[in-house]
Design a protein around this motif. Structure first.
Motif, PDB file in Angstrom:
ATOM      1  N   LEU A   1       0.598  -1.305  -0.060  1.00  0.00           N
ATOM      2  CA  LEU A   1       0.045   0.071   0.032  1.00  0.00           C
ATOM      3  C   LEU A   1       0.875   1.451  -0.256  1.00  0.00           C
ATOM      4  N   THR A   2       1.777   1.339   0.960  1.00  0.00           N
ATOM      5  CA  THR A   2       2.537   2.478   1.232  1.00  0.00           C
ATOM      6  C   THR A   2       3.555   2.762  -0.290  1.00  0.00           C
ATOM      7  N   GLU A   3       4.131   1.303  -0.818  1.00  0.00           N
ATOM      8  CA  GLU A   3       4.938   1.729  -2.413  1.00  0.00           C
ATOM      9  C   GLU A   3       4.114   1.854  -3.149  1.00  0.00           C
ATOM     10  N   MET A   4       2.988   1.463  -2.825  1.00  0.00           N
ATOM     11  CA  MET A   4       1.718   2.304  -4.124  1.00  0.00           C
ATOM     12  C   MET A   4       1.022   3.531  -4.233  1.00  0.00           C
TER      13      MET A   4
ATOM     14  N   ALA B   1     -10.203  11.215  -7.715  1.00  0.00           N
ATOM     15  CA  ALA B   1      -8.153  10.935  -7.356  1.00  0.00           C
ATOM     16  C   ALA B   1      -8.506  10.322  -6.384  1.00  0.00           C
ATOM     17  N   LEU B   2      -9.451  10.685  -5.164  1.00  0.00           N
ATOM     18  CA  LEU B   2      -9.507   9.673  -4.078  1.00  0.00           C
ATOM     19  C   LEU B   2     -10.310   8.831  -4.267  1.00  0.00           C
ATOM     20  N   GLN B   3     -11.163   8.220  -4.131  1.00  0.00           N
ATOM     21  CA  GLN B   3     -12.400   7.242  -5.018  1.00  0.00           C
ATOM     22  C   GLN B   3     -10.707   6.498  -5.643  1.00  0.00           C
ATOM     23  N   ALA B   4     -10.209   6.620  -6.777  1.00  0.00           N
ATOM     24  CA  ALA B   4      -9.554   5.770  -7.607  1.00  0.00           C
ATOM     25  C   ALA B   4      -8.136   5.369  -6.526  1.00  0.00           C
ATOM     26  N   LEU B   5      -7.539   6.264  -5.578  1.00  0.00           N
ATOM     27  CA  LEU B   5      -6.980   5.276  -4.570  1.00  0.00           C
ATOM     28  C   LEU B   5      -7.502   4.542  -3.978  1.00  0.00           C
ATOM     29  N   GLU B   6      -8.604   4.772  -3.626  1.00  0.00           N
ATOM     30  CA  GLU B   6      -9.028   4.040  -2.943  1.00  0.00           C
ATOM     31  C   GLU B   6      -9.583   2.526  -3.233  1.00  0.00           C
ATOM     32  N   ASP B   7      -9.706   2.191  -4.713  1.00  0.00           N
ATOM     33  CA  ASP B   7      -9.898   1.894  -5.173  1.00  0.00           C
ATOM     34  C   ASP B   7      -9.173   0.790  -5.450  1.00  0.00           C
ATOM     35  N   LYS B   8      -7.528   1.480  -5.761  1.00  0.00           N
ATOM     36  CA  LYS B   8      -6.366   0.703  -5.554  1.00  0.00           C
ATOM     37  C   LYS B   8      -5.574   0.261  -4.864  1.00  0.00           C
ATOM     38  N   ALA B   9      -6.123   0.462  -3.449  1.00  0.00           N
ATOM     39  CA  ALA B   9      -5.398   0.420  -2.326  1.00  0.00           C
ATOM     40  C   ALA B   9      -6.833  -0.912  -2.049  1.00  0.00           C
ATOM     41  N   ARG B  10      -8.664  -0.974  -2.307  1.00  0.00           N
ATOM     42  CA  ARG B  10      -8.728  -1.863  -2.148  1.00  0.00           C
ATOM     43  C   ARG B  10      -8.870  -3.159  -2.784  1.00  0.00           C
ATOM     44  N   ALA B  11      -8.112  -3.356  -4.110  1.00  0.00           N
ATOM     45  CA  ALA B  11      -8.074  -3.967  -4.971  1.00  0.00           C
ATOM     46  C   ALA B  11      -6.828  -5.056  -4.667  1.00  0.00           C
ATOM     47  N   LEU B  12      -5.406  -3.787  -4.104  1.00  0.00           N
ATOM     48  CA  LEU B  12      -4.308  -4.447  -3.929  1.00  0.00           C
ATOM     49  C   LEU B  12      -4.362  -5.547  -2.541  1.00  0.00           C
ATOM     50  N   ILE B  13      -5.348  -5.086  -1.544  1.00  0.00           N
ATOM     51  CA  ILE B  13      -5.658  -5.668  -0.464  1.00  0.00           C
ATOM     52  C   ILE B  13      -6.335  -6.438  -0.213  1.00  0.00           C
ATOM     53  N   GLU B  14      -7.440  -6.857  -1.418  1.00  0.00           N
ATOM     54  CA  GLU B  14      -8.353  -7.973  -1.380  1.00  0.00           C
ATOM     55  C   GLU B  14      -6.738  -9.064  -2.533  1.00  0.00           C
ATOM     56  N   ALA B  15      -6.563  -8.756  -3.422  1.00  0.00           N
ATOM     57  CA  ALA B  15      -5.575  -9.889  -4.078  1.00  0.00           C
ATOM     58  C   ALA B  15      -4.739 -10.387  -2.921  1.00  0.00           C
TER      59      ALA B  15
ATOM     60  N   SER C   1      -9.125 -14.227   4.765  1.00  0.00           N
ATOM     61  CA  SER C   1     -10.289 -13.078   4.457  1.00  0.00           C
ATOM     62  C   SER C   1     -10.264 -11.759   5.402  1.00  0.00           C
ATOM     63  N   VAL C   2     -10.834 -11.247   4.648  1.00  0.00           N
ATOM     64  CA  VAL C   2     -10.249  -8.759   5.644  1.00  0.00           C
ATOM     65  C   VAL C   2     -11.693  -8.517   4.685  1.00  0.00           C
ATOM     66  N   SER C   3     -11.961  -7.452   5.670  1.00  0.00           N
ATOM     67  CA  SER C   3     -13.087  -6.285   5.563  1.00  0.00           C
ATOM     68  C   SER C   3     -12.296  -5.148   5.567  1.00  0.00           C
ATOM     69  N   ILE C   4     -13.374  -4.521   5.284  1.00  0.00           N
ATOM     70  CA  ILE C   4     -12.425  -2.864   4.305  1.00  0.00           C
ATOM     71  C   ILE C   4     -13.173  -1.929   4.598  1.00  0.00           C
ATOM     72  N   GLU C   5     -13.350  -1.508   6.111  1.00  0.00           N
ATOM     73  CA  GLU C   5     -14.591  -0.957   6.053  1.00  0.00           C
ATOM     74  C   GLU C   5     -13.952   0.599   6.515  1.00  0.00           C
ATOM     75  N   GLN C   6     -14.381   1.710   5.889  1.00  0.00           N
ATOM     76  CA  GLN C   6     -14.412   3.792   5.475  1.00  0.00           C
ATOM     77  C   GLN C   6     -15.814   4.000   7.031  1.00  0.00           C
ATOM     78  N   PHE C   7     -14.870   4.434   8.079  1.00  0.00           N
ATOM     79  CA  PHE C   7     -15.620   5.363   9.018  1.00  0.00           C
ATOM     80  C   PHE C   7     -15.463   6.479   9.448  1.00  0.00           C
ATOM     81  N   TRP C   8     -14.882   7.442   7.989  1.00  0.00           N
ATOM     82  CA  TRP C   8     -14.796   9.055   8.107  1.00  0.00           C
ATOM     83  C   TRP C   8     -14.277   9.367   7.092  1.00  0.00           C
ATOM     84  N   GLU C   9     -15.185  10.444   6.619  1.00  0.00           N
ATOM     85  CA  GLU C   9     -14.721  11.794   5.739  1.00  0.00           C
ATOM     86  C   GLU C   9     -14.106  12.657   5.537  1.00  0.00           C
ATOM     87  N   LEU C  10     -13.311  13.362   4.672  1.00  0.00           N
ATOM     88  CA  LEU C  10     -13.374  14.586   5.281  1.00  0.00           C
ATOM     89  C   LEU C  10     -13.331  15.233   3.050  1.00  0.00           C
TER      90      LEU C  10
END
Lengths: 416, 416
Positions: free
Chosen positions: B253-256, B298-312, B320-329
């Motif tokens: 994630l941090t390398e991405m 860009a934030l949505q694209a970053l989230e999409d990439k992060a989710r895909a990476l984590i799930e893969a 098994s993994v769950s990713i839950e958003q709990f705050w946004e600004l």
């Protein structure tokens, strides 16, 4: 001696009867769990049932000062040191019905089988029940075998207290044991039969494991320091993140261990970020490191590689690191003669059986006994590798195979 | 207007005089830290000193119902909406003397410079002090600007309590403010000058930053589940270790993010292993994930990439993994006209100065004000990128450069 077998049904019934003392209903468990803490009222009832069964087979009882029970089937020459087998009857708070108990009851079952066939042995055979193996009520674990082997003094062991402040000495007094504090006579050879508590036999589809020793273990505290910074204003390339560095270490340490030998173990079980906050790139991480190997030389080589790897990764990321060892249990390779005796028994008495040699990653009473007597162990599979768990289970057929191998090993050892 | 400059010494002396109120001696800090929590007795003294200075320059005071201070230098046409600048005077518990305070005092210093030269402007100019920006005494942060912008209602803001149960309403009452609850008149343009609170300007050796916006942020809780097992009996290849999987996720994630754009941020600040034990390969890990980007797309694209990476990575390791958003600004890109005004002022009035455009990764009052008025910000460097820290420091020369750019920006905006 072919055709000599234990009674598989009787072994299973005995296991279930002892397991009824402290039985816990557990959904999804095939036989339920067991709660029988060392020297508790339940443990004492279990021990008494075991003593009764052994005495019914003509065994004599001796209880030493730490409460270890020795049940002796005489040989032709009772001046010779005995062949000893056994394990423990105490359980974890949420334990199963096999860990330890199986080793004691299989020893009894071997004696029953010898008695049924009227087979005499040259040496006496003893079944031992070691006190407080689990360490769940009194710490440390393997207290009875440790006192026997001189790892702990009797005095320090008797002074250990449980969570309610009851000492081992008080618990033994309440048991009303008629103890015999004579110096322990030598053990000619010690064999311990146990469930594997891991997944190796099951994964290899093999019912019998010949245990070549117990892995040496070292525990370390690794402290990684960088510089914390706010998650927002700090571009990725300007960070000095201790968690990202630690993550790389964890990945590479475990990959290194996976590329090592079959006995190489590397586990990171604890990880802490002091002052952790969701929006702060961590400046400090502390993690535990558990390294295991089959010999002290291999363990030292593993430590050297781990240190080099951690330090190189830290240097490459401008992190500082300290690696502090805080505990060690040296590797305990078992006696080659005792191991060979199990192998011979397996090949001569059970020619169709398949066995494999493996190491034990967990500690057993046999670790301490191996310091004072030639020792080896036999494993049978644990379903799903589970142990210290109420779902712990091994099917009756596998338990019978292990007990038969123990029987033939004891018979050969007692006549050699 | 070339040759028009603020008085660098006077700005510095004013900063140090306000900083004396709540001053904390700190070894290794150049000017000491500051402890001046919102609406505390010290904050009220600091605010009063600021009001006195502004009134001495002929400014009129208006205090709104949440305690925001508006100090107005009249223009030729006072029916026009004002040009507003400012920031906040409250600090973190272990804060510095620059975060927020600099923006207010540079606004005052601009008015002093205009007065010294007898320069009139078409529009009025106001310097604002927003209440409780830090969120250290009353949560949430940016309370005063949030009420102003309609993000929070006045009622909910007044009801917020500090750790001692004192509400904002009570603290304002104790201040004895003569508040004016008229509906806020419109702001023509809002400019906020602030220290960067990060390392970018310093690393680029540039004194002036033109801030194009504040990054959007989303916070997630990632739960990774495998199967715990004993560190000893389980060979490396038979494990299902949630921490080893999480470590791989953190690395990738941090390398991405590092391979992303200059505004891409990815931070894992918290990590927990439930039931952690040194000799157990972890079956479950929970970690936080803080993603930031300059726009919602860009934030949505970053989230999409992060989710895909984590799930893969989870799938490849049988986790098994769950990713839950709990705050946004949401991302707050600033107004292009306001940004251009700063650029014009920088190029026309200070031709030898170098500036760069950058984003703010941290929140500011300007984020909320940008929802109701055209807004932009100016940054000056923070030594070592430090802020929210008693060692926070910016040299007087850099503070003067920022204040001069603010002065010329205000002058142009007030006449355009």
């Amino acid at each position: 001696m072919q055709g000599l077998n234990i009674n598989a049904d009787r072994l299973w019934q005995s296991l279930m009867a002892i397991g009824d003392i402290g039985h816990v209903d557990v959904p999804g468990s095939k036989v339920g769990g067991c709660h029988r803490l060392a020297l508790s009222e339940k443990d004492l009832r279990g021990r008494q049932l075991f003593i009764d069964w052994c005495q019914a087979e003509g065994c004599s009882l001796r209880i030493d000062a730490i409460g270890n029970l020795f049940l002796r089937r005489p040989g032709r020459n009772n001046d010779l040191a005995p062949i000893v087998t056994g394990s423990h009857l105490d359980t974890q708070p949420t334990g199963g019905k096999f860990d330890g108990i199986y080793g004691c009851l299989a020893g009894l079952e071997a004696i029953r089988a010898l008695n049924e066939r009227g087979i005499e042995t040259e040496r006496p055979i003893e079944v031992v029940v070691w006190t407080n193996e689990e360490g769940a009520r009194f710490k440390p674990a393997m207290l009875g075998s440790g006192v026997f082997a001189g790892v702990f003094t009797l005095e320090e062991a008797l002074a250990k207290e449980d969570a309610d402040g009851v000492s081992v000495a008080q618990a033994l007094q309440q048991a009303g044991y008629d103890t015999d504090s004579r110096t322990q006579t030598a053990i000619h050879r010690y064999f311990e039969l146990h469930i594997e508590q891991g997944p190796v036999l099951e994964a290899n589809n093999i019912d019998l494991g010949i245990v070549s020793g117990v892995l040496g273990m070292r525990w370390y505290r690794v402290n990684v320091s960088g510089q914390s910074c706010h998650a927002g204003p700090s571009p990725m390339e300007m960070r000095n993140d201790a968690l990202v560095g630690s993550a790389k270490m964890i990945s590479e340490l475990t990959e290194m261990a996976a590329a090592g030998g079959p006995s190489t173990r590397c586990t990171i079980g604890e990880l802490e970020i002091p002052s952790a906050s969701c929006n702060v790139s961590p400046g400090e991480v502390i993690f535990s490191l558990d390294l295991r190997e089959a010999s002290q030389e291999a363990l030292q080589a593993l430590e050297d590689k781990a240190r080099a790897l951690i330090e190189a990764l830290a240097a490459a990321r401008n992190l500082s690191v300290s690696i502090e060892q805080f505990w060690e249990l040296p590797a305990s390779p078992f006696d080659s003669g005792a191991i060979e005796q199990i192998r011979t028994a397996a090949s001569e008495s059970m020619p169709t059986e398949q066995s494999m040699t493996l190491v034990s990653g967990a500690g057993h009473d046999a670790v301490y006994i191996s310091r004072v007597a030639p020792t080896a162990m036999i494993f049978v599979p644990s379903e799903n590798g589970l142990s210290h768990n109420e779902k712990e289970y091994t099917p009756p057929e596998q338990l019978a195979k292990g007990a038969n191998l123990l029987l033939h090993t004891l018979l050969q050892a007692a006549n050699s």
